[in-house]
Enzyme design. Structure first.
Site, PDB file in Angstrom:
ATOM      1  N   GLU A   1      -9.481 -21.108  -2.901  1.00  0.00           N
ATOM      2  CA  GLU A   1     -10.846 -20.390  -2.976  1.00  0.00           C
ATOM      3  C   GLU A   1     -11.605 -20.342  -4.118  1.00  0.00           C
ATOM      4  OE1 GLU A   1     -13.928 -17.954  -2.755  1.00  0.00           O
ATOM      5  OE2 GLU A   1     -12.167 -17.340  -3.422  1.00  0.00           O
TER       6      GLU A   1
ATOM      7  N   ASP B   1      -5.060 -18.152  -3.116  1.00  0.00           N
ATOM      8  CA  ASP B   1      -4.732 -18.363  -4.597  1.00  0.00           C
ATOM      9  C   ASP B   1      -5.043 -17.200  -5.468  1.00  0.00           C
ATOM     10  OD1 ASP B   1      -7.420 -18.766  -3.657  1.00  0.00           O
ATOM     11  OD2 ASP B   1      -8.076 -19.740  -5.341  1.00  0.00           O
TER      12      ASP B   1
END
Length: 392
Positions: free
Chosen positions: A140, A81
């Site tokens: 994350e 991400d």
């Protein structure tokens, strides 16, 4: 696989790794929204071949490589991400095409490195032992994080070991940092609403001043670090916001403050949650104020397994020599802890900083960049770990 052969295999995939990284850098996506990214990774894994590809969650990807020899099951993890940051670099031709979203922490590099490792491992599948789980993890950057989502699937319960790594610009390119035991901090947050009594600034005796109360709370919280916690333990309490009032001549009714708490041990984590509220309550009681207190637990500390990390250190030293060093304990948060809480794990730091290339901005900075020369070290580490840690 010998060192020279591994270097040759890594060199062969580096053009692909750079292409994957630059493509993903142009198309960053926020946590839990990695639809394009996960589809792209799935397509590339399918094109490599000999990999069982599934979707553990909506925006994560899992690939499984089954070696030609019996052995252990291990995982290699990369996060995928990006962050809500508007990129400011002008010296690259693959800047983010998604406004106000940027890969400002190196996750595009992490995913590309794992794809490169997958390609090398498939090429060496006849020599590979056991099974390698390629874990492309979503979210994350945003608690509660994607790792806990993946762990809840039960897919990783019987793994013998999981390895993760982070490209890290504070370390020069080519270096590899490892540490036994805790390597990152418990990462929590607190919020306080102070309920005072407003009034005219010229008559404070008729008010209950939440600004004064908040200032005393902020000051006293630091005593928890310096006088309640052992100097041999690690604790950071940072009050990062404090808001009250809007006019110069009015004492407001309320004030709000909050911040970040970083600790290492579970015992300190529990203690500080209770003691912050005790400080808030005691100060408010002195002045007759009320309060609301919220403590939100984020990621727990990543703990590197001693035995497995010693093995990884030996593998890294064999392949990279004196580039391996003892990494200092970091007070940052990382949701790899969901994996390290589940099975024996090791989390390493790969140097990706290069001042000559202007690649030394801190992580999460709008001009953040990573030295792509570090990618060969990242791929090499993942390949070496997989080829060795899968053996019985």
């Amino acid at each position: 696989m010998g060192m020279s052969m591994m270097n040759e295999q890594v060199d062969k995939v580096m053009a692909d790794v750079l292409n994957w990284r630059r493509t993903m850098h142009k198309h960053p996506e926020l946590s839990f929204e990695e639809y394009w990214t996960s589809a792209y990774i799935e397509e590339e894994l399918q094109s490599i071949g000999q990999i069982e590809v599934t979707r553990p969650t909506e925006t994560s990807v899992l690939g499984i490589i089954k070696g030609g020899n019996p052995g252990k099951k291990i995982g290699l993890r990369a996060d995928i991400d990006a962050l809500p940051i508007d990129e400011e670099r002008t010296d690259i031709d693959f800047v983010s095409e998604n406004k106000d979203i940027m890969h400002a922490c190196g996750h595009d590099g992490h995913a590309s490195i794992l794809l490169g490792a997958a390609k090398v491992l498939v090429d060496q599948i006849d020599d590979l032992h056991g099974e390698v789980y390629l874990i492309f993890q979503h979210a994350e950057e945003t608690p509660p994080g994607g790792a806990v989502d993946m762990v809840r699937t039960g897919l990783f319960d019987d793994l013998d070991f999981i390895y993760g790594q982070h490209l890290f610009t504070p370390i020069p390119t080519g270096q590899i940092g490892l540490l036994n035991g805790p390597v990152t901090a418990n990462s929590d947050q607190f919020d306080v609403l102070i309920k005072g009594k407003g009034g005219h600034a010229s008559q404070p005796e008729n008010s209950v001043d939440p600004v004064l109360i908040g200032a005393q709370i902020i000051s006293q919280l630091q005593a928890l670090v310096s006088r309640v916690t052992s100097p041999l333990d690690s604790l950071v309490i940072s009050t990062t916001n404090f808001h009250a009032g809007s006019a110069k001549n009015i004492i407001p009714d309320t004030a709000v403050l909050g911040g970040s708490v970083r600790s290492i041990t579970p015992e300190t984590r529990e203690m500080v949650e209770e003691r912050i509220e005790a400080v808030v309550k005691n100060v408010c009681d002195v002045y007759g104020a009320g309060y609301e207190y919220t403590y939100s637990k984020g990621y727990s500390s990543v703990v590197n397994d001693d035995e497995k990390t010693d093995q990884v250190r030996a593998i890294a030293t064999e392949h990279f020599g004196d580039a391996v060093f003892e990494f200092p304990l970091a007070m940052g948060g990382e949701d790899f802890s969901a994996f390290s809480d589940l099975v024996p794990s090791t989390y390493a730091f790969i140097g990706a900083g290069n001042a000559e290339k202007d690649m030394e901005y801190p992580h999460h900075h709008p001009k953040f960049g990573i030295d792509e020369d570090s990618f060969s070290t990242g791929v090499g580490m993942m390949v070496a770990v997989a080829m060795n840690m899968t053996k019985n």
